[in-house]
Scaffold this active site. Structure first.
Site, PDB file in Angstrom:
ATOM      1  N   ASP A   1       0.602  -5.857   9.063  1.00  0.00           N
ATOM      2  CA  ASP A   1      -0.052  -5.626   7.784  1.00  0.00           C
ATOM      3  C   ASP A   1      -0.321  -7.005   7.179  1.00  0.00           C
ATOM      4  OD1 ASP A   1      -0.821  -4.248   5.314  1.00  0.00           O
ATOM      5  OD2 ASP A   1       1.101  -4.975   4.542  1.00  0.00           O
TER       6      ASP A   1
ATOM      7  N   ASP B   1       5.444  -3.703   4.936  1.00  0.00           N
ATOM      8  CA  ASP B   1       6.268  -3.863   3.738  1.00  0.00           C
ATOM      9  C   ASP B   1       6.187  -2.668   2.806  1.00  0.00           C
ATOM     10  OD1 ASP B   1       4.443  -5.143   1.031  1.00  0.00           O
ATOM     11  OD2 ASP B   1       3.530  -4.541   2.912  1.00  0.00           O
TER      12      ASP B   1
ATOM     13  N   LYS C   1      -4.205   4.083   5.755  1.00  0.00           N
ATOM     14  CA  LYS C   1      -2.769   4.313   5.761  1.00  0.00           C
ATOM     15  C   LYS C   1      -2.404   5.296   4.655  1.00  0.00           C
ATOM     16  CE  LYS C   1      -2.002  -0.488   7.216  1.00  0.00           C
ATOM     17  NZ  LYS C   1      -1.421  -1.787   6.811  1.00  0.00           N
TER      18      LYS C   1
ATOM     19  N   ASP D   1      -1.101  -7.845   3.213  1.00  0.00           N
ATOM     20  CA  ASP D   1      -0.533  -8.069   1.890  1.00  0.00           C
ATOM     21  C   ASP D   1       0.953  -7.723   1.861  1.00  0.00           C
ATOM     22  OD1 ASP D   1      -2.967  -8.800   0.380  1.00  0.00           O
ATOM     23  OD2 ASP D   1      -3.611  -6.784   0.924  1.00  0.00           O
TER      24      ASP D   1
ATOM     25  N   SER E   1      -5.333  -2.577   4.551  1.00  0.00           N
ATOM     26  CA  SER E   1      -6.088  -1.617   3.755  1.00  0.00           C
ATOM     27  C   SER E   1      -7.126  -2.312   2.888  1.00  0.00           C
ATOM     28  CB  SER E   1      -5.136  -0.803   2.863  1.00  0.00           C
ATOM     29  OG  SER E   1      -4.276  -0.006   3.657  1.00  0.00           O
TER      30      SER E   1
END
Length: 215
Positions: A12, A162, A137, A14, A106
């Site tokens: 991922d 996260d 997601k 961010d 995303s």
């Protein structure tokens, strides 16, 4: 017990490779205020999910979801204050073979590009963004697509995440999951292994190209 090896690592962006949580929450707090939402309750739900999906979930009457998502995107591209790499992340991904890692975010292409540039993270050859999948997601489509483009099975990949939506996506894709906690502002409970950052991680690239992770 020997450490497992993986065909590829799927990250991922961010909160996992870069710290953008505070910047994102500033923009989404402004958006919530525009629409009379309780920011304290709303903002923790934005993480790991496409902006349009977050807005759609609010069921606001008469709203143009795409226009509102564009407003948020502009705000996030303009507000890069505090965006930085997670400790050790740049060195860690530089040690990975280019065909053995991908980013699954995303964010849109413009936002992902802006944030990675601000953090000094070189985008990988395989970058899966909001535009690449019909369902974001927690749907596993993004992680499955990343594995496919790398030419490996999703079940042979390790996902770094996260946020709850991303964790669920990695699980549903059949991947092992490891949780990065460095940028958490809203801690969550998880049964997956966690790491604060990448500073103390040991990486071994085996002769066959598979990846082994240790600490």
């Amino acid at each position: 017990m020997p450490s497992p090896s993986y065909a590829a690592f799927l990250f991922d962006m961010d909160g996992t490779l870069i710290t953008s949580t505070v910047a994102a929450e500033r923009v989404w707090t402004r958006w919530a205020a525009r629409h009379g939402l309780d920011a304290a309750a709303f903002v923790p739900t934005i993480h790991g999910v496409r902006a349009a999906d977050t807005i759609r979930r609010q069921n606001l009457p008469g709203i143009d979801v795409e226009a509102e998502a564009a407003w948020v995107e502009r705000g996030e591209i303009e507000d890069l204050e505090g965006v930085a790499p997670i400790a050790g992340a740049i060195d860690f991904v530089r040690r990975l073979p280019p065909d053995r890692w991908a980013v699954v975010t995303s964010a849109t292409v413009p936002l992902a590009t802006a944030r990675m540039r601000a953090a000094g993270v070189e985008p990988p050859a395989v970058l899966i963004t909001a535009e690449d999948v019909a369902r974001g997601k927690p749907d596993p489509a993004g992680y499955r697509l990343a594995a496919e483009r790398l030419g490996v099975a999703a079940a042979d990949c390790l996902v770094f995440e996260d946020a709850e939506a991303g964790i669920a996506a990695g699980e549903a894709a059949g991947c092992d999951v490891r949780i990065v906690t460095a940028a958490w502002t809203h801690p969550l409970e998880t049964t997956h292994p966690t790491l604060a950052d990448y500073g103390d991680l040991r990486l071994e690239v085996r002769p066959d190209g598979s990846l082994e992770l240790g600490s």
